[in-house]
Design an enzyme around this catalytic site. Structure first.
Site, PDB file in Angstrom:
ATOM      1  CB  THR A  59     -48.660  39.061 -87.017  1.00 51.41           C
ATOM      2  OG1 THR A  59     -48.684  37.805 -87.702  1.00 51.41           O
ATOM      3  CG2 THR A  59     -47.423  39.120 -86.141  1.00 51.41           C
ATOM      4  CB  CYS A  60     -50.905  43.944 -86.565  1.00 46.79           C
ATOM      5  SG  CYS A  60     -49.735  44.094 -87.938  1.00 46.79           S
ATOM      6  CB  ALA A  61     -54.967  41.508 -84.187  1.00 45.80           C
TER       7      ALA A  61
END
EC number: 1.11.1.24
Length: 168
Positions: A59-61
């Site tokens: 999700t961060c990526a």
């Protein structure tokens, strides 16, 4: 203190995000070349702070990829992707992904950004990492939009953040 969830489990942050219409707290973060950047370096530009636990999670990526794509279309806007990842990891990710339109910054040295913005995890498996948030600033560093994602694994509302930029 904000109550959020991490994998469905309760988690808390050390405080609350800066309020809309307040002046953003000053910060000192590390770029991928190990130089220091401060909030005052961005004076005169609108700024999106895309904040997350680690670029090594899906999700961060994805949030970095999404803001990178959106930033290519924006004039006079700086998108800062902030985590506690080491600058080397941030650099590796951007190189592998072809990320060129955002600036990666790290809070690894002191953790003061997460404390000052009230968004560091106070407990849970992610204790001391940064929770997933978006903070949008106007050209003078005033907060014009904030979002702290309720479930850490969910993506932020990109559309709402970008609309706040257009309305400012």
């Amino acid at each position: 203190m904000a109550s959020i969830t991490l994998g469905g489990n309760p988690a808390n942050t050390v405080g609350n995000l800066p309020s809309v219409n307040s002046q953003a707290p000053a910060f000192k973060l590390t770029k991928s070349d190990m130089s220091t950047k401060t909030l005052s370096d961005y004076q005169g530009s609108k700024v999106v702070l895309n904040i997350f636990p680690s670029v090594d999670t899906g999700t961060c990526a994805q949030s970095v990829r999404q803001f990178n794509e959106e930033a290519a279309e924006l004039n006079s806007v700086k998108v800062l992707c902030i985590s506690k990842d080491l600058p080397f990891a941030q650099n590796r990710f951007c190189g592998a992904e072809g990320i060129e339109n955002v600036e990666m910054l790290s809070d690894y040295k002191t953790g003061s950004f997460g404390q000052d913005y009230g968004l560091a995890f106070a407990d849970s498996a992610f204790e001391s990492l940064l929770s997933r948030c978006v903070v949008v600033l106007d050209e003078g560093g005033k907060v014009i939009y904030t979002e702290q994602v309720q479930e850490t694994g969910d993506e932020p509302n990109y559309k709402a953040a970008l609309e706040a930029l257009m309305d400012a």
